[in-house]
Scaffold this active site. Structure first.
Site, PDB file in Angstrom:
ATOM      1  N   ALA A  11       4.492   7.372  -6.897  1.00  0.00           N
ATOM      2  CA  ALA A  11       5.166   6.198  -6.344  1.00  0.00           C
ATOM      3  C   ALA A  11       6.222   6.501  -5.293  1.00  0.00           C
ATOM      4  CB  ALA A  11       5.793   5.384  -7.476  1.00  0.00           C
ATOM      5  N   CYS A  29      -1.690  12.527   2.719  1.00  0.00           N
ATOM      6  CA  CYS A  29      -1.094  12.652   4.050  1.00  0.00           C
ATOM      7  C   CYS A  29      -1.276  14.086   4.539  1.00  0.00           C
ATOM      8  CB  CYS A  29       0.376  12.246   4.052  1.00  0.00           C
ATOM      9  SG  CYS A  29       1.370  13.027   2.778  1.00  0.00           S
ATOM     10  N   GLY A  52       8.213   4.885  -2.584  1.00  0.00           N
ATOM     11  CA  GLY A  52       8.107   3.474  -2.934  1.00  0.00           C
ATOM     12  C   GLY A  52       7.491   2.587  -1.871  1.00  0.00           C
ATOM     13  N   GLY A  53       7.052   3.175  -0.760  1.00  0.00           N
ATOM     14  CA  GLY A  53       6.475   2.380   0.313  1.00  0.00           C
ATOM     15  C   GLY A  53       5.244   1.611  -0.107  1.00  0.00           C
TER      16      GLY A  53
END
Length: 532
Positions: free
Chosen positions: A292, A448, A295-296
């Site tokens: 998480a 990512c 938090g984006g």
């Protein structure tokens, strides 16, 4: 030495030879060269997500334009402006724009602020910046400019519009006083004689500006701007927080969003926003975000659900969990439940948990959907009951971790072995997600990284291991296709990627493409009956 060769920003990525060989096989030599070059520079725009529970894109755009004009952005010259990527979405439709900035060649106008016209993403706004710019460091023979060296992590933030804060300062010239002009350079970690990586000097060292300075030659081409010292040299190493240097002359000039429209907007990479949409969360669902922090995607999912349902956000770090709570409160979200727990400890079979909507299955709590993102250095997630019972008092470990990361060297090199280790770690986390999601649910996996081992190879593992999983189409489809084929390593290990026909069911975001995003990967799986 020609000052223009030293006092400039012209970084080059250096890869482990075997890692470079692996990526060249995956992407081709020319393509990988473009990727490497793109990874040394920031995106030409900032991507802003509007909190649609509090505001609208049109209202936010008006506020942003007013703020940017107050800061002088309407006076951008044609020679300075970044030429943004083609102002079209993935389907070829033009982006709506308001305000103007000049393109780099000065021949046409390009938007200062663009509203994204990708279907469903009209609440996403692009704010464009300037660069690369030429900075005059006022070098004189035998009189180099006074200088502040910052950490790599600090430099990355500065390139995105931040100021130089005290924790990021590593070294400084002698006799720097408040109000003086200083050049900002970056200390990139180097391989030491013992095989370890580090910055090679002690924090707080005095810089003389000569070739006797530590890593003098390594800072060639790593100057990111010039600014005004907001405190003396002594102050930079005596206090623990605050702005050390106010940059007024940058290589890349992007708007700072610090303390700007709090609660109305959130700065987030475009692929990360698309990941939340790929999950297609609905009101009333229960969703587990296994990774998480920060938090984006957690908050993006909650907003797409209109704050109705339950989003379980887990992270291994106590402080990161607190930051997620703070962000949720700032955005006015009440459906997010935060917990501290390691993703690799998500499943506990010793206790049966009965819930009215999920039922029993080997004592494993099942969620309606599950989303997981790669963060190579740590894992996160758990079931609600386990998370509530987990010991959250491991504060000493968190303090030690934060202390190391504040100015620490970080990981600066990858080897084939480390890339394969990351991939194994991802498989372990994915195995947990598979056990937690209910039949008929959805798993969205995103990373990512440009590493095929954590991307396409994970998809191959998932489909070959779990017969009840199938790749699902994604909406919106903005990224490019995945990699087909595989790679044979020197030790005989075969890493298999996608099969023909699967490549268009995933989204791969290439940092060298016209979209100008970070490297990113998204895969979505439908979950069938586990009895098969």
């Amino acid at each position: 030495m020609d000052p223009s060769e030293r006092y400039c920003y012209n970084p080059v990525l250096r890869w482990n030879p075997k890692v470079e060989e692996y990526f060249v096989e995956a992407y081709g030599a020319d393509h990988f060269s473009r990727i490497s070059d793109s990874l040394t520079r920031p995106s030409c725009y900032s991507c802003v997500r509007v909190n649609t529970l509090k505001s609208t894109s049109d209202v936010v755009i008006k506020k942003l334009l007013a703020t940017l004009r107050e800061r002088g952005w309407q006076n951008v010259s044609a020679e300075e402006a970044i030429a943004p990527y083609d102002a079209v979405d993935g389907a070829g439709a033009p982006l709506e724009s308001t305000g103007t900035a000049c393109s780099r060649n000065g021949s046409t106008e390009s938007p200062l602020i663009s509203k994204c016209q990708i279907p469903g993403l009209d609440y996403v706004i692009f704010v464009y910046g300037l660069g690369p710019l030429t900075v005059n460091y006022k070098y004189e023979d035998d009189k180099p400019p006074k200088e502040v060296i910052v950490s790599r992590k600090c430099a990355e933030a500065v390139l995105r519009g931040a100021q130089v804060y005290v924790p990021g300062v590593l070294a400084c010239s002698a006799h720097v006083e408040k109000g003086e002009t200083v050049a900002i350079s970056v200390a990139v970690e180097q391989l030491g004689a013992n095989g370890g990586w580090g910055i090679g000097f002690t924090r707080g060292i005095v810089l003389e500006g000569s070739q006797t300075d530590p890593y003098f030659s390594e800072r060639n081409g790593l100057y990111i701007g010039q600014g005004t010292a907001m405190m003396s040299r002594a102050g930079m190493f005596r206090v623990s927080e605050g702005v050390a240097v106010d940059l007024d002359n940058r290589v890349f000039k992007l708007p700072s969003f610090h303390d700007l429209l709090g609660g109305e907007i959130f700065l987030q990479n475009l692929p990360s926003i698309i990941t939340a949409h790929a999950l297609d969360p609905r009101e009333g669902e229960r969703i587990l975000d296994m990774c998480a922090a920060p938090g984006g995607k957690t908050t993006a999912i909650a907003i797409l659900m209109k704050d109705k349902g339950e989003v379980i956000a887990a992270d291994r770090s106590h402080n990161k969990v607190l930051n997620i709570q703070k962000l949720a409160a700032e955005l006015g979200l009440g459906c997010i439940a935060t917990y501290k727990l390691d993703a690799l400890k998500s499943v506990r079979r010793s206790v049966n948990i009965d819930t009215p909507d999920c039922g029993k299955n080997e004592g494993i709590q099942l969620s309606d959907s599950s989303i997981m993102e790669n963060i190579s250095t740590s894992g996160r997630c758990a079931t609600p009951e386990q998370l509530r019972n987990h010991n959250c008092t491991d504060k000493v470990d968190d303090r030690n971790t934060n202390r190391k990361m504040r100015n620490g060297p970080g990981r600066t090199t990858e080897t084939i072995e480390s890339l394969r280790t990351h991939a194994k770690y991802q498989r372990r986390m994915f195995d947990q997600a598979v056990q937690l999601v209910r039949p008929g649910g959805v798993i969205v996996y995103s990373t990512c990284t440009i590493n095929p081992g954590e991307n396409e190879a994970l998809v191959r593992y998932a489909l070959d291991t779990y017969s009840f999983l199938s790749l699902a189409s994604q909406n919106p489809k903005v990224g490019g296709p995945g990699l087909v084929g595989g790679c044979q390593f020197s030790d005989g290990y075969l890493e298999e990627w996608l099969k023909p026909g699967e490549e268009d069911l995933v989204q791969r975001f290439d940092p060298s493409s016209s979209l100008d995003t970070i490297g990113f990967f998204i895969a979505k799986f439908n979950v069938g009956s586990k009895d098969t």
